[in-house]
Design a protein around this motif. Structure first.
Motif, PDB file in Angstrom:
ATOM      1  N   TRP A  52       0.857  -1.288   0.039  1.00 36.05           N
ATOM      2  CA  TRP A  52      -0.053   0.100  -0.083  1.00 36.05           C
ATOM      3  C   TRP A  52       0.803   1.254  -0.012  1.00 36.05           C
ATOM      4  O   TRP A  52       1.651   1.655   0.912  1.00 36.05           O
ATOM      5  CB  TRP A  52      -0.978  -0.048   1.218  1.00 36.05           C
ATOM      6  CG  TRP A  52      -1.990  -1.177   1.210  1.00 36.05           C
ATOM      7  CD1 TRP A  52      -1.879  -2.344   1.303  1.00 36.05           C
ATOM      8  CD2 TRP A  52      -3.344  -0.678   0.720  1.00 36.05           C
ATOM      9  NE1 TRP A  52      -3.147  -2.963   1.108  1.00 36.05           N
ATOM     10  CE2 TRP A  52      -4.014  -1.899   0.828  1.00 36.05           C
ATOM     11  CE3 TRP A  52      -3.902   0.356   0.046  1.00 36.05           C
ATOM     12  CZ2 TRP A  52      -5.345  -1.930   0.596  1.00 36.05           C
ATOM     13  CZ3 TRP A  52      -5.446   0.348  -0.120  1.00 36.05           C
ATOM     14  CH2 TRP A  52      -5.969  -0.864  -0.029  1.00 36.05           C
ATOM     15  N   THR A  53       0.749   1.928  -0.962  1.00 41.38           N
ATOM     16  CA  THR A  53       1.396   3.219  -1.012  1.00 41.38           C
ATOM     17  C   THR A  53       0.703   4.266  -0.265  1.00 41.38           C
ATOM     18  O   THR A  53      -0.442   4.081  -0.180  1.00 41.38           O
ATOM     19  CB  THR A  53       2.000   3.620  -2.364  1.00 41.38           C
ATOM     20  OG1 THR A  53       0.618   3.929  -3.336  1.00 41.38           O
ATOM     21  CG2 THR A  53       2.551   2.777  -3.087  1.00 41.38           C
ATOM     22  N   THR A  60      -8.055   5.354  -1.685  1.00 38.00           N
ATOM     23  CA  THR A  60      -9.044   4.524  -1.148  1.00 38.00           C
ATOM     24  C   THR A  60      -9.744   5.045  -0.109  1.00 38.00           C
ATOM     25  O   THR A  60     -11.077   4.919   0.198  1.00 38.00           O
ATOM     26  CB  THR A  60      -8.227   3.093  -0.466  1.00 38.00           C
ATOM     27  OG1 THR A  60      -7.487   2.731  -1.391  1.00 38.00           O
ATOM     28  CG2 THR A  60      -9.150   2.113  -0.007  1.00 38.00           C
ATOM     29  N   TYR A  61      -8.983   5.882   0.877  1.00 38.52           N
ATOM     30  CA  TYR A  61      -9.708   6.462   2.155  1.00 38.52           C
ATOM     31  C   TYR A  61     -10.699   7.691   1.358  1.00 38.52           C
ATOM     32  O   TYR A  61     -11.745   7.872   2.042  1.00 38.52           O
ATOM     33  CB  TYR A  61      -8.813   7.057   2.979  1.00 38.52           C
ATOM     34  CG  TYR A  61      -9.389   7.673   4.324  1.00 38.52           C
ATOM     35  CD1 TYR A  61     -10.159   6.848   5.149  1.00 38.52           C
ATOM     36  CD2 TYR A  61      -9.294   8.976   4.509  1.00 38.52           C
ATOM     37  CE1 TYR A  61     -10.630   7.483   6.281  1.00 38.52           C
ATOM     38  CE2 TYR A  61     -10.090   9.579   5.382  1.00 38.52           C
ATOM     39  CZ  TYR A  61     -10.644   8.679   6.338  1.00 38.52           C
ATOM     40  OH  TYR A  61     -11.282   9.428   7.917  1.00 38.52           O
ATOM     41  N   THR A  62     -10.263   8.302   0.331  1.00 37.80           N
ATOM     42  CA  THR A  62     -11.289   9.293  -0.095  1.00 37.80           C
ATOM     43  C   THR A  62     -12.572   8.819  -0.662  1.00 37.80           C
ATOM     44  O   THR A  62     -13.773   9.358  -0.510  1.00 37.80           O
ATOM     45  CB  THR A  62     -10.402  10.282  -1.192  1.00 37.80           C
ATOM     46  OG1 THR A  62      -9.127  10.612  -0.887  1.00 37.80           O
ATOM     47  CG2 THR A  62     -11.135  11.325  -1.956  1.00 37.80           C
ATOM     48  N   ASN A  63     -12.300   7.696  -1.466  1.00 38.47           N
ATOM     49  CA  ASN A  63     -13.468   6.830  -2.159  1.00 38.47           C
ATOM     50  C   ASN A  63     -14.164   6.544  -1.014  1.00 38.47           C
ATOM     51  O   ASN A  63     -15.594   6.508  -0.819  1.00 38.47           O
ATOM     52  CB  ASN A  63     -13.046   5.573  -2.795  1.00 38.47           C
ATOM     53  CG  ASN A  63     -12.410   6.170  -4.191  1.00 38.47           C
ATOM     54  OD1 ASN A  63     -12.604   7.306  -4.629  1.00 38.47           O
ATOM     55  ND2 ASN A  63     -11.498   5.415  -4.669  1.00 38.47           N
ATOM     56  N   ILE A  64     -13.894   5.824   0.090  1.00 42.89           N
ATOM     57  CA  ILE A  64     -14.910   5.478   1.250  1.00 42.89           C
ATOM     58  C   ILE A  64     -15.385   6.531   2.037  1.00 42.89           C
ATOM     59  O   ILE A  64     -16.561   6.308   2.318  1.00 42.89           O
ATOM     60  CB  ILE A  64     -13.887   4.479   2.240  1.00 42.89           C
ATOM     61  CG1 ILE A  64     -13.521   3.344   1.355  1.00 42.89           C
ATOM     62  CG2 ILE A  64     -14.689   4.074   3.453  1.00 42.89           C
ATOM     63  CD1 ILE A  64     -12.302   2.663   2.366  1.00 42.89           C
ATOM     64  N   THR A  65     -14.621   7.757   2.315  1.00 49.58           N
ATOM     65  CA  THR A  65     -15.196   8.635   2.974  1.00 49.58           C
ATOM     66  C   THR A  65     -16.435   9.164   2.180  1.00 49.58           C
ATOM     67  O   THR A  65     -17.398   9.777   2.697  1.00 49.58           O
ATOM     68  CB  THR A  65     -14.325   9.728   3.392  1.00 49.58           C
ATOM     69  OG1 THR A  65     -13.496  10.189   2.099  1.00 49.58           O
ATOM     70  CG2 THR A  65     -13.231   9.237   4.365  1.00 49.58           C
ATOM     71  N   GLN A  66     -16.228   9.237   0.780  1.00 46.32           N
ATOM     72  CA  GLN A  66     -17.568   9.824   0.153  1.00 46.32           C
ATOM     73  C   GLN A  66     -18.775   8.861   0.093  1.00 46.32           C
ATOM     74  O   GLN A  66     -19.713   9.315   0.297  1.00 46.32           O
ATOM     75  CB  GLN A  66     -17.112   9.711  -1.384  1.00 46.32           C
ATOM     76  CG  GLN A  66     -18.110  10.146  -2.158  1.00 46.32           C
ATOM     77  CD  GLN A  66     -18.520  11.533  -2.086  1.00 46.32           C
ATOM     78  OE1 GLN A  66     -17.704  12.453  -1.824  1.00 46.32           O
ATOM     79  NE2 GLN A  66     -19.880  11.939  -2.238  1.00 46.32           N
TER      80      GLN A  66
END
Length: 176
Positions: A52-53, A60-66
């Motif tokens: 994981w870079t 990934t976090y941006t997509n999940i927070t959306q």
């Protein structure tokens, strides 16, 4: 209070569950057959580990927070305008938003609080709770001169009262 409609989103829940299952350990393993490299039959094939870079974790976090935000907005659709400032009503959606943002940040080792999570929290306040005011009066400390007088007056009064009691009890006669 009127009964509420179902607030869950099966599609969103299944999506989050699938994402959680895929991310399970935080690393994805892919078995690779090593044919023609002179590997003994008793050893296991090499395993490619997906690292994981920071950029991938952030994406990934941006997509999940959306998705967390969309779930929060979906829950808030069931709250009427008159109920927006009632903590008993909005605590569940608000707490779920906070738990989703914090939980996924923890799961992805992203760090919480973070700028993206704060942005969603501020956005929720700006969109839903900007007209909420405190019903009770907010008390402030008095000015320093008044505060100083309130502290010094009893301190100065105590020695005076002690002196008065001692002076009145010196004559030795019982007072009726």
């Amino acid at each position: 209070m009127a009964p509420r409609a179902q607030t869950g989103s099966g599609r969103l829940s299944r999506g989050l569950l699938l994402l959680w299952a895929l991310l399970g350990t935080g690393v994805c393993h892919a078995g690779a057959e090593a044919e023609g490299f002179g590997q003994d039959a008793g050893t296991s094939p090499p395993v490619a580990v997906f690292n994981w870079t920071a950029q991938l974790v952030e994406e990934t976090y941006t997509n999940i927070t959306q998705k967390c935000w969309e779930f929060f907005v979906d829950l808030m659709r069931n709250v009427t305008a008159s109920e927006l400032c009632e903590w008993k009503i909005i605590s569940r959606p608000y707490s779920l938003l906070q738990a989703c943002l914090e939980g996924w940040a923890d799961h992805l080792h992203y760090g919480y609080p973070n700028a993206l999570a704060e942005q969603y929290i501020f956005q929720s306040h700006h969109r839903y709770f900007h007209n909420c005011t405190l019903e009770h009066q907010v008390y402030f400390d008095p000015p320093e001169d008044v505060l100083l007088a309130m502290i010094i007056a009893p301190i100065c009064l105590i020695p005076f009262l002690v002196t008065l009691v001692i002076w009145r009890s010196k004559d030795g006669k019982a007072q009726p």
